[in-house]
Design a protein around this motif. Structure first.
Motif, mmCIF file in Angstrom:
data_model
loop_
_atom_site.group_PDB
_atom_site.id
_atom_site.type_symbol
_atom_site.label_atom_id
_atom_site.label_comp_id
_atom_site.label_asym_id
_atom_site.label_seq_id
_atom_site.Cartn_x
_atom_site.Cartn_y
_atom_site.Cartn_z
ATOM 1 N N THR A 64 0.848 -1.189 0.000
ATOM 2 C CA THR A 64 0.000 0.000 0.000
ATOM 3 C C THR A 64 0.887 1.243 0.000
ATOM 4 N N ILE A 65 0.689 2.098 -0.993
ATOM 5 C CA ILE A 65 1.520 3.304 -1.115
ATOM 6 C C ILE A 65 1.035 4.339 -0.091
ATOM 7 N N THR A 66 1.992 4.830 0.712
ATOM 8 C CA THR A 66 1.600 5.771 1.772
ATOM 9 C C THR A 66 2.107 7.191 1.510
ATOM 10 N N ALA A 67 3.123 7.351 0.681
ATOM 11 C CA ALA A 67 3.619 8.700 0.376
ATOM 12 C C ALA A 67 4.322 8.685 -0.967
ATOM 13 N N SER A 68 4.326 9.842 -1.624
ATOM 14 C CA SER A 68 4.955 9.959 -2.932
ATOM 15 C C SER A 68 5.956 11.106 -2.905
ATOM 16 N N TYR A 69 7.211 10.823 -3.196
ATOM 17 C CA TYR A 69 8.267 11.841 -3.193
ATOM 18 C C TYR A 69 8.727 12.107 -4.622
ATOM 19 N N ARG A 70 9.760 12.935 -4.743
ATOM 20 C CA ARG A 70 10.235 13.334 -6.067
ATOM 21 C C ARG A 70 10.595 12.139 -6.966
ATOM 22 N N ASN A 71 11.412 11.221 -6.416
ATOM 23 C CA ASN A 71 11.856 10.109 -7.258
ATOM 24 C C ASN A 71 11.461 8.735 -6.755
ATOM 25 N N SER A 72 10.726 8.689 -5.675
ATOM 26 C CA SER A 72 10.376 7.377 -5.111
ATOM 27 C C SER A 72 9.075 7.501 -4.335
ATOM 28 N N GLN A 73 8.601 6.353 -3.902
ATOM 29 C CA GLN A 73 7.401 6.341 -3.064
ATOM 30 C C GLN A 73 7.690 5.502 -1.825
ATOM 31 N N LEU A 74 6.814 5.662 -0.840
ATOM 32 C CA LEU A 74 6.942 4.887 0.384
ATOM 33 C C LEU A 74 5.738 3.964 0.456
ATOM 34 N N GLY A 75 5.972 2.730 0.890
ATOM 35 C CA GLY A 75 4.852 1.796 0.958
ATOM 36 C C GLY A 75 4.821 1.034 2.263
ATOM 37 N N GLU A 76 3.723 0.346 2.496
ATOM 38 C CA GLU A 76 3.612 -0.527 3.666
ATOM 39 C C GLU A 76 3.151 -1.890 3.201
ATOM 40 N N TYR A 77 3.739 -2.888 3.816
ATOM 41 C CA TYR A 77 3.374 -4.256 3.463
ATOM 42 C C TYR A 77 2.947 -5.002 4.711
ATOM 43 N N TRP A 78 1.777 -5.597 4.673
ATOM 44 C CA TRP A 78 1.359 -6.524 5.726
ATOM 45 C C TRP A 78 1.090 -7.850 5.053
ATOM 46 N N GLU A 79 1.357 -8.925 5.782
ATOM 47 C CA GLU A 79 1.074 -10.250 5.232
ATOM 48 C C GLU A 79 -0.387 -10.318 4.781
ATOM 49 N N SER A 80 -1.272 -9.680 5.587
ATOM 50 C CA SER A 80 -2.701 -9.774 5.285
ATOM 51 C C SER A 80 -3.055 -9.039 3.991
ATOM 52 N N ASN A 81 -2.115 -8.175 3.560
ATOM 53 C CA ASN A 81 -2.303 -7.489 2.281
ATOM 54 C C ASN A 81 -2.458 -8.486 1.148
ATOM 55 N N ALA A 82 -1.831 -9.648 1.346
ATOM 56 C CA ALA A 82 -1.758 -10.637 0.271
ATOM 57 C C ALA A 82 -3.129 -10.995 -0.264
ATOM 58 N N SER A 83 -4.149 -10.825 0.554
ATOM 59 C CA SER A 83 -5.490 -11.182 0.097
ATOM 60 C C SER A 83 -6.178 -10.003 -0.615
ATOM 61 N N VAL A 84 -5.526 -8.825 -0.535
ATOM 62 C CA VAL A 84 -6.154 -7.652 -1.146
ATOM 63 C C VAL A 84 -5.985 -7.738 -2.655
ATOM 64 N N ARG A 85 -7.031 -7.422 -3.377
ATOM 65 C CA ARG A 85 -6.925 -7.464 -4.832
ATOM 66 C C ARG A 85 -6.103 -6.270 -5.303
ATOM 67 N N CYS A 86 -5.085 -6.552 -6.104
ATOM 68 C CA CYS A 86 -4.217 -5.461 -6.537
ATOM 69 C C CYS A 86 -4.782 -4.767 -7.760
ATOM 70 N N TYR A 87 -4.429 -3.492 -7.873
ATOM 71 C CA TYR A 87 -4.769 -2.745 -9.072
ATOM 72 C C TYR A 87 -3.673 -2.995 -10.099
ATOM 73 N N GLY A 88 -3.994 -3.149 -11.343
ATOM 74 C CA GLY A 88 -2.994 -3.334 -12.396
ATOM 75 C C GLY A 88 -2.462 -4.741 -12.382
ATOM 76 N N GLN A 89 -1.320 -4.934 -13.028
ATOM 77 C CA GLN A 89 -0.790 -6.292 -13.152
ATOM 78 C C GLN A 89 0.453 -6.471 -12.284
ATOM 79 N N GLY A 90 0.884 -7.718 -12.198
ATOM 80 C CA GLY A 90 2.059 -8.036 -11.372
ATOM 81 C C GLY A 90 3.308 -7.655 -12.092
#
Ligand code: SAH
Ligand code: SF4
Ligand code: F3S
Length: 451
Positions: free
Chosen positions: A425-451
């Motif tokens: 899950t993307i939590t912040a967007s900077y000039r050249n990168s983004q910050l994200g968070e990963y939880w194991e339970s995320n694995a069940s979340v349907r992702c947007y776009g492709q792998g």
């Protein structure tokens, strides 16, 4: 103790791949990598001459090694890549502490050339171009480096001769690597743990063009895409004039093709494009952008733009701003026009003043500032599939990966995730990168776009 080499790489993906070949040849000679120039027995700069600034940087760097050579006369200093190709013997004349200059077609000769430098104390400049058959036969095989993402060269050189560009002069004519060899290499890399490949070439989508019976680029892309266990495929750099409908269709039909295309515009003015010899108009370019968007609505575009081409008027520049506005690039790489030796454009006498160039450059950046960051901010709050590439440069036990659009996302996670596609899950967007968070339970979340 074994000998150590220090290798520094400038420029584009071609040089990154060439440096891998140089490192592999040196490893075969018993060299290991030094962590600094100071502790090396051999220093190699793999150089870029795309703009004068890039070339000056290389020469400045080389002067900095002079005291090392004075302190250790056994030290060998070598220059490869595009400045080496362009300057050849002149580099030896200008820089008395440089021992070896080897051009872009002479990397395979490095072991022999180094032997001559060391045993016979020769100073050598070897910059001959090879013929097509020899180049094809010498195409280097890539070795496994344990990395998750790799470049795979599908063609070398360029036949376009855009009037500002040094590449055809320093890399030679365009050759396409046989598709069988490309597919075999990707297969091997995937077998050794690679999950994503970027097919590279200066003009990647003209692949196969001058080789009767060869696959087209769209066909090659589809064949690479279908290699089992390959998670993602990208390609760079494509020329707008060579974007075929079949390639556009790939974005609709190949789910593992990343939703990004780097499509250098260079200028939005038809007059300037003609003088650059780019082979398309602004309308042609926008038509291809529209067709790519209709094949793949979530596609993101990035581009290269040259500001201040000789004779560029305010009206020409406004045309460029208009295209930038209309496309809505996620990122652009902007360059001040730089005259290059051997190219046609600098023969013109209507070069613009540095002040005018800089002022336009700033206006272009200002416009892009209003467009790009807003695109990346749309990702905040979304859960996106990320291919985890390795440990983050940020340190602190963080990992990094990329989304389908190629942006780096840093996040906290365990090393066992490297090589996997995980939802973050993307939590912040900077000039050249983004910050994200990963939880194991995320694995069940349907992702947007492709792998
Ligand atoms: N093959 C790619 C470009 C390779 S060079 C293509 O055709 O688009 C990378 C970028 O450097 C180019 O896209 C161009 O924007 C920039 N560039 C090349 N020559 C330049 C020059 N003489 N002055 C300023 N920018 C230049
Ligand atoms: Fe240079 Fe044009 Fe070839 Fe790109 S297509 S490498 S800009 S000559
Ligand atoms: Fe530079 Fe040579 Fe690449 S000039 S951009 S390193 S092909």
């Amino acid at each position: 103790m074994g000998q150590k080499f220090y290798l520094e790489t400038f420029g584009c993906q071609m040089n990154v791949v060439d440096s891998e070949q140089i490192a592999a040849l040196l490893a075969d000679l018993g060299f290991c990598a030094a962590s600094s120039a100071e502790e090396a027995d051999l220093i190699i700069l793999n150089t870029c001459s795309i703009r004068e600034k890039a070339e000056r940087k290389v020469v400045g760097h080389l002067w900095r090694f002079k005291p090392l050579k004075e302190a250790n006369p056994e030290l060998v200093i070598a220059v490869g890549g595009c400045v080496a190709q362009q300057e050849g013997e002149r580099l030896l004349q200008r820089l008395p502490h440089v021992d070896l200059v080897f051009g872009t077609h002479n990397i395979h000769r490095l072991p022999e050339l180094l032997r001559r430098v060391r045993r016979q104390r020769e100073r050598i400049a070897e910059v001959a171009f090879l013929d097509r058959e020899t180049r094809l036969a010498l195409f280097p095989e890539r070795r496994s480096t344990g990395e998750v993402v790799r470049y795979v060269t599908v063609m070398q050189g360029c036949d376009n001769f855009c009037t500002y560009c040094v590449v055809p002069h320093v890399r030679g004519r365009e050759i396409s690597r046989p598709s069988g060899a490309v597919l075999a290499e990707v297969g091997r890399l995937v077998g050794s743990g690679v999950r994503e490949v970027t097919l590279i070439g200066q003009n990647v989508n003209s692949y196969g063009g001058n080789t009767p019976g060869e696959l087209s680029f769209a066909e090659l892309l589809a064949a690479v895409h279908d290699i089992p266990a390959l998670e993602r495929v990208r390609f760079v750099t494509s020329h707008p004039k060579d974007i075929s409908q079949r390639l556009i269709d790939c974005y609709a039909t190949l789910p593992r093709l990343c939703r990004h295309i780097h499509l250098p515009l260079q200028s939005g003015s038809d007059r300037v494009l003609r003088e650059m010899r780019r082979g398309y108009t602004a309308a042609d370019y926008l038509d291809k952008v529209a067709r790519l968007r209709s094949a793949c609505p979530e596609i993101r575009f990035t581009s290269d733009i040259i500001v201040g081409f000789p004779g560029e008027t305010e009206a020409d520049f406004l045309d460029t701003l208009a295209v930038v506005q209309e496309v809505g690039y996620a990122d652009i790489y902007t360059f001040l026009y730089s005259p290059r030796p051997g190219t046609q454009a600098p023969l013109r006498s209507d070069g613009l003043s540095p002040e005018v160039q800089q002022e336009r450059f700033d206006r272009l950046l200002e416009l892009q500032e209003r467009i790009g960051p807003a695109i990346w901010r749309q990702d905040v709050g979304r859960t996106l599939p990320l291919l985890v590439e390795g440990e983050s440069r940020q340190g602190g036990g963080q990992l990094f990966g990329r989304t389908t659009w190629g942006r780096i996302v840093n996040f906290a996670g365990g090393r066992e995730l490297i090589g996997q596609v995980i939802p973050v899950t993307i939590t912040a967007s900077y000039r050249n990168s983004q910050l994200g968070e990963y939880w194991e339970s995320n694995a069940s979340v349907r992702c947007y776009g492709q792998g």
